[in-house]
Design a protein around this motif. Structure first.
Motif, PDB file in Angstrom:
ATOM      1  N   ARG B  12       7.091  -1.498  -2.581  1.00 45.52           N
ATOM      2  CA  ARG B  12       6.745  -0.194  -3.157  1.00 45.52           C
ATOM      3  C   ARG B  12       5.243   0.071  -3.092  1.00 45.52           C
ATOM      4  NH1 ARG B  12       9.895  -0.992  -8.618  1.00 45.52           N
ATOM      5  NH2 ARG B  12       8.716   0.819  -9.339  1.00 45.52           N
ATOM      6  N   ALA B  13       4.441  -0.957  -3.349  1.00 41.65           N
ATOM      7  CA  ALA B  13       2.993  -0.795  -3.249  1.00 41.65           C
ATOM      8  C   ALA B  13       2.601  -0.458  -1.813  1.00 41.65           C
ATOM      9  CB  ALA B  13       2.292  -2.068  -3.716  1.00 41.65           C
ATOM     10  N   ALA B  14       3.185  -1.170  -0.870  1.00 42.94           N
ATOM     11  CA  ALA B  14       2.883  -0.915   0.541  1.00 42.94           C
ATOM     12  C   ALA B  14       3.292   0.501   0.931  1.00 42.94           C
ATOM     13  CB  ALA B  14       3.587  -1.941   1.421  1.00 42.94           C
ATOM     14  N   ALA B  20      -0.271   7.279   1.661  1.00 47.47           N
ATOM     15  CA  ALA B  20      -1.633   7.788   1.482  1.00 47.47           C
ATOM     16  C   ALA B  20      -2.351   7.958   2.816  1.00 47.47           C
ATOM     17  CB  ALA B  20      -2.437   6.853   0.580  1.00 47.47           C
ATOM     18  N   GLY B  21      -1.888   7.265   3.842  1.00 47.51           N
ATOM     19  CA  GLY B  21      -2.531   7.370   5.154  1.00 47.51           C
ATOM     20  C   GLY B  21      -3.523   6.249   5.386  1.00 47.51           C
ATOM     21  N   ASP B  22      -3.930   6.111   6.652  1.00 48.32           N
ATOM     22  CA  ASP B  22      -4.771   4.981   7.042  1.00 48.32           C
ATOM     23  C   ASP B  22      -6.217   5.102   6.553  1.00 48.32           C
ATOM     24  OD1 ASP B  22      -2.490   4.322   8.286  1.00 48.32           O
ATOM     25  OD2 ASP B  22      -3.243   4.434  10.338  1.00 48.32           O
ATOM     26  N   GLU B  23      -6.623   6.312   6.256  1.00 42.65           N
ATOM     27  CA  GLU B  23      -8.032   6.536   5.925  1.00 42.65           C
ATOM     28  C   GLU B  23      -8.321   6.281   4.454  1.00 42.65           C
ATOM     29  OE1 GLU B  23      -9.688   7.944   8.917  1.00 42.65           O
ATOM     30  OE2 GLU B  23      -7.712   7.233   9.544  1.00 42.65           O
ATOM     31  N   LEU B 127       7.488   0.633   7.240  1.00 41.73           N
ATOM     32  CA  LEU B 127       6.933   1.390   6.112  1.00 41.73           C
ATOM     33  C   LEU B 127       6.926   2.883   6.426  1.00 41.73           C
ATOM     34  CD1 LEU B 127       3.932  -0.901   5.099  1.00 41.73           C
ATOM     35  CD2 LEU B 127       6.118  -0.631   3.919  1.00 41.73           C
ATOM     36  N   ALA B 128       6.624   3.212   7.691  1.00 40.69           N
ATOM     37  CA  ALA B 128       6.580   4.624   8.076  1.00 40.69           C
ATOM     38  C   ALA B 128       7.953   5.278   7.949  1.00 40.69           C
ATOM     39  CB  ALA B 128       6.065   4.765   9.508  1.00 40.69           C
ATOM     40  N   HIS B 129       8.998   4.559   8.364  1.00 41.80           N
ATOM     41  CA  HIS B 129      10.357   5.077   8.212  1.00 41.80           C
ATOM     42  C   HIS B 129      10.639   5.480   6.774  1.00 41.80           C
ATOM     43  CE1 HIS B 129      11.705   2.755  12.027  1.00 41.80           C
ATOM     44  NE2 HIS B 129      11.786   4.041  12.289  1.00 41.80           N
ATOM     45  N   VAL B 130      10.394   4.562   5.864  1.00 42.58           N
ATOM     46  CA  VAL B 130      10.752   4.805   4.467  1.00 42.58           C
ATOM     47  C   VAL B 130       9.844   5.860   3.846  1.00 42.58           C
ATOM     48  CG1 VAL B 130      11.112   3.758   2.207  1.00 42.58           C
ATOM     49  CG2 VAL B 130      11.594   2.443   4.275  1.00 42.58           C
ATOM     50  N   ALA B 131       8.539   5.731   4.083  1.00 43.81           N
ATOM     51  CA  ALA B 131       7.590   6.664   3.457  1.00 43.81           C
ATOM     52  C   ALA B 131       7.848   8.093   3.915  1.00 43.81           C
ATOM     53  CB  ALA B 131       6.158   6.242   3.777  1.00 43.81           C
ATOM     54  N   ALA B 132       8.324   8.246   5.155  1.00 44.68           N
ATOM     55  CA  ALA B 132       8.613   9.590   5.660  1.00 44.68           C
ATOM     56  C   ALA B 132      10.064   9.983   5.405  1.00 44.68           C
ATOM     57  CB  ALA B 132       8.321   9.658   7.155  1.00 44.68           C
ATOM     58  N   ALA B 133      10.815   9.121   4.709  1.00 47.09           N
ATOM     59  CA  ALA B 133      12.229   9.386   4.404  1.00 47.09           C
ATOM     60  C   ALA B 133      13.035   9.638   5.684  1.00 47.09           C
ATOM     61  CB  ALA B 133      12.379  10.559   3.445  1.00 47.09           C
TER      62      ALA B 133
END
Lengths: 152, 152
Positions: B12-14, B20-23, B127-133
């Motif tokens: 969840r933290a990740a 939040a993005g790479d920046e 992480l991208a899969h989940v974060a972007a649903a």
DNA sequence: CATTTCCCTAGTAATCCGATAGGAAAACCA
DNA sequence: TGGTTTTCCTATCGGATTACTAGGGAAATG
């Protein structure tokens, strides 16, 4: 994802009973010795299996434990649930009871998918399958991949 | 099969960092508040992720944590391994190190098959899969079955 | 009636979960 | 330069769970 000692021991004990056949009773001490399980710990697990209706017991000189139903009607998942609770849990709660916020929201369907995949295997494989060393084909083909045997 | 609090919190933290993005850098306290994770417990987990090379940290007023690599290159399995050790273990040991006797012998290929199935999902989803649903199709189809959402 | 075996309750040591506390090191701001 | 912020490190601590261990009572057998 950790499979507890309780769950592992319960399945191994049930497999000894399955291999012995429906007629024969095995003593807790004999199962413990055969599988290298601490005897008194195993007694507690066998008590759970009895209360869960998977085995029947008898006291006295000719006593012991045997399966309550045919080995090909008992799935590994059932043994684990009776001895150790839910098959898959996150922080001790079952996936449907979880609630996530923000970017973690799609984590719920992900855990559900993982659980469904675990269920598919452990709900299909029975004590008879394992005790006879005849795993179903889909399980065999998963285990056939050499990469499945390597640690990352 | 239990997924520990550490593993759940780490993912969840990740995911907060991925969203939040790479920046942008997020402070431990902000992640803890967003996900309802005990703050100091989370600090320890973030330390593990840093030592594991998944996140980078910076101290001071504009400090915080951010992902060390693009979110679509970090699988959920990686996060769990770094924060919590092996993905699947039996009594704390990895399947290949297990040894079974007698009728329990085919238990080893069975655990291997279970692990392979878990790996297939958690190694593929990033992480991208989940974060972007946007979960991969095979995962979605597993979670689409209404029966997967019911407890036995 | 004595032996065997299950059965039940308690207790223990180690680990895990989560919280807390104190402070050093580094980065920022004025 | 000094003060603030935040990571970072160590340490501890209680409650819960896990993996066992001990002792003895209850039932069945011979």
């Amino acid at each position: 994802m950790r499979i507890s000692a309780r769950a592992d021991y319960a399945v191994r004990a049930a497999l000894e009973l399955a291999a012995a056949g429906d007629e024969v009773s095995l003593k807790a001490e004999a199962i413990a010795a055969a599988q290298g399980i601490p005897h008194k710990f195993l007694e507690g697990i066998l008590g759970d299996l009895r209360r869960g209706g998977l085995v029947v017991s008898q006291r006295g000189g000719k006593g012991g434990y045997r399966l309550a139903r045919p080995a090909d009607s008992i799935a590994i998942a059932e043994v684990i649930r009776v001895a150790d609770g839910p098959l898959v849990s996150v922080r001790g709660v079952r996936p449907p009871e979880l609630s996530y916020r923000g970017p973690a929201e799609p984590l719920l369907p992900l855990w559900i998918a993982v659980r469904a995949n675990v269920r598919k295997i452990l709900g299909e494989v029975t004590l008879a399958h394992v005790a006879a060393a005849r795993l179903p084909d889909d399980v065999l083909s998963l285990a056939a991949d050499p990469e499945a045997w390597t640690n990352p």
